[in-house]
Design a protein around this motif. Structure first.
Motif, PDB file in Angstrom:
ATOM      1  N   TYR A 266      36.612 -15.429  37.059  1.00 48.69           N
ATOM      2  CA  TYR A 266      37.798 -16.101  36.308  1.00 48.69           C
ATOM      3  C   TYR A 266      37.469 -17.409  35.968  1.00 48.69           C
ATOM      4  CZ  TYR A 266      42.145 -18.358  35.221  1.00 48.69           C
ATOM      5  OH  TYR A 266      42.944 -19.117  34.476  1.00 48.69           O
TER       6      TYR A 266
ATOM      7  N   LEU B 238      39.095 -13.301  32.365  1.00 46.09           N
ATOM      8  CA  LEU B 238      38.169 -12.676  33.484  1.00 46.09           C
ATOM      9  C   LEU B 238      37.031 -12.429  32.588  1.00 46.09           C
ATOM     10  CD1 LEU B 238      40.606 -10.497  35.384  1.00 46.09           C
ATOM     11  CD2 LEU B 238      39.582 -12.497  36.068  1.00 46.09           C
TER      12      LEU B 238
ATOM     13  N   TYR C  28      33.824  -9.456  38.793  1.00 51.07           N
ATOM     14  CA  TYR C  28      34.666 -10.166  37.784  1.00 51.07           C
ATOM     15  C   TYR C  28      34.577 -11.678  38.062  1.00 51.07           C
ATOM     16  CZ  TYR C  28      38.682 -10.238  41.019  1.00 51.07           C
ATOM     17  OH  TYR C  28      39.363 -10.517  42.245  1.00 51.07           O
TER      18      TYR C  28
END
Length: 61
Positions: A49, A56, A47
């Motif tokens: 950000y 995400l 993931y």
């Protein structure tokens, strides 16, 4: 069949390589004759950000 996911910020190449061996599972299906199968549906997901959108983002490793 079941799909399993491990979600992390990042993973080392060692983890990616180990997944191929350590994530193998064997199971038996049926009776007379019982048949053995191999399960390896463990997917590693990274993931990230996104500061611009505040969300995400996910990508498979």
């Amino acid at each position: 069949m079941i799909d399993a996911f491990v979600v992390a910020n990042d993973s080392s190449q060692e983890v990616i390589d180990e997944r191929n061996e350590a994530a193998k599972r064997f199971y038996t299906k049926g009776r007379t004759p019982a048949v053995t199968y191999e399960w390896m549906n463990l997917r590693l997901v990274r993931y990230i950000y996104n500061e611009v959108t505040g969300t995400l983002q996910f990508e498979e490793m």
